[in-house]
Design an enzyme around this catalytic site. Structure first.
Site, PDB file in Angstrom:
ATOM      1  N   ASP A  24       0.785  -1.243   0.000  1.00  0.00           N
ATOM      2  CA  ASP A  24       0.000   0.000   0.000  1.00  0.00           C
ATOM      3  C   ASP A  24       0.817   1.294   0.000  1.00  0.00           C
ATOM      4  OD1 ASP A  24      -1.909  -1.951   0.247  1.00  0.00           O
ATOM      5  OD2 ASP A  24      -2.781  -1.227   2.102  1.00  0.00           O
ATOM      6  N   LYS A 129      -6.769  -4.829  -2.820  1.00  0.00           N
ATOM      7  CA  LYS A 129      -7.386  -5.536  -1.688  1.00  0.00           C
ATOM      8  C   LYS A 129      -8.411  -4.629  -1.005  1.00  0.00           C
ATOM      9  CE  LYS A 129      -3.566  -4.422   1.466  1.00  0.00           C
ATOM     10  NZ  LYS A 129      -4.282  -3.412   2.251  1.00  0.00           N
ATOM     11  N   CYS A 162      -2.063  -2.292   7.813  1.00  0.00           N
ATOM     12  CA  CYS A 162      -2.073  -3.228   6.678  1.00  0.00           C
ATOM     13  C   CYS A 162      -0.855  -4.149   6.639  1.00  0.00           C
ATOM     14  CB  CYS A 162      -2.226  -2.461   5.374  1.00  0.00           C
ATOM     15  SG  CYS A 162      -3.885  -1.766   5.216  1.00  0.00           S
TER      16      CYS A 162
HETATM   17  N1  TIU Z   1      -2.643   0.469   4.263  1.00  0.00           N
HETATM   18  C1  TIU Z   1      -3.075   0.696   5.488  1.00  0.00           C
HETATM   19  O1  TIU Z   1      -2.346   0.541   6.458  1.00  0.00           O
HETATM   20  N2  TIU Z   1      -4.369   1.193   5.621  1.00  0.00           N
HETATM   21  C2  TIU Z   1      -4.778   2.007   6.640  1.00  0.00           C
HETATM   22  O2  TIU Z   1      -5.928   2.399   6.708  1.00  0.00           O
HETATM   23  N3  TIU Z   1      -3.820   2.375   7.548  1.00  0.00           N
HETATM   24  C3  TIU Z   1      -3.968   3.267   8.578  1.00  0.00           C
HETATM   25  O3  TIU Z   1      -3.035   3.366   9.377  1.00  0.00           O
HETATM   26  N4  TIU Z   1      -5.068   3.984   8.683  1.00  0.00           N
END
Ligand code: TIU
Length: 222
Positions: A24, A129, A162
């Site tokens: 991500d 995802k 994530c």
């Molecule tokens: N990619 C991921 O970690 N999504 C989140 O929403 N992370 C947060 O820390 N909010």
């Protein structure tokens, strides 16, 4: 096997069966005006790891080892986004609403793309995802099994959301997991530190942790 100095003890990387997973590294989390920003986070912390993640990518690309990128992304009709996720946190902008980089957390929008410096190359797997974990509703486990992957090296954001969810999901599926500690970041420094300690505690209950330099050192002879 390539032995990497790691915590809680050395990690044996199996070169024929290892993939890198970059979680991500999207504008939605790293740049102002995206999903992370909408939740009230200071997004400036995350961009600092871009050079380290680029170094890790270079290492895997040099060896022609598999690279997988994930994106947290929903379909434009949000049919794969539970209502609970849309309302959670009373955000300034909700998932699917239009911000400075297009619709938040929606596939195909400018803000949902991986940052330019870490853009996937042709042939690298890109997995969209709908959840925090990379296995939920993605079919990734079956694809990794078909590739013969048993070892996963993790990088990306955010460490305790994530990345940790994906690493725990992978650990439960039998993958030997290594987190590259300077190639991951959180909006909360303490949560990054706590996550690393949780992973390596109890003899590596979730997996291993090492800095990029340890991988680079171990691979100079490969
Ligand atoms: N990619 C991921 O970690 N999504 C989140 O929403 N992370 C947060 O820390 N909010």
């Amino acid at each position: 096997m390539i032995e990497i100095a790691a915590r809680p003890y050395n990690y044996n990387l199996d070169p024929a069966h290892t993939a890198l997973v970059v979680i991500d590294m999207q504008r939605d989390f790293i740049e102002p005006g995206g999903f992370g920003d909408s939740l009230g986070n200071d997004v400036a912390r995350l961009a600092a790891i871009i050079p380290t993640v680029a170094g890790l990518l270079a290492l895997f690309r040099h060896q022609s080892w598999p690279v997988i990128h994930t994106r947290e992304a929903h379909r434009p009709d949000l049919s794969d986004c539970p209502p609970s996720k849309i309302v959670r946190g009373n955000p300034s902008l909700h998932i699917g609403e239009t911000g400075a980089m297009g619709r938040l957390l929606v596939a195909g929008e400018p803000g949902n793309q991986i940052v330019d410096a870490l853009a996937p190359l042709d042939g690298e797997l890109v997995i969209d995802k709908p959840g925090k974990g990379m296995f939920w509703a993605t079919g990734l486990h079956e694809r990794l099994q078909a590739m013969g992957i048993t070892h996963l090296v993790f990088a990306g954001v955010t460490t305790e959301v994530c990345v940790q969810t994906s690493m725990r999901e992978a650990n439960d599926r039998g993958y030997e997991c290594l987190l590259v500690e300077d190639a991951t970041e959180s909006y909360f420094a303490a949560f990054k530190g706590a996550t690393i300690e949780m992973i390596v505690a109890q003899g590596g209950i979730v997996g291993w942790v090492a800095p990029l330099s340890a991988l680079e050192k171990a691979m100079t002879h490969v």
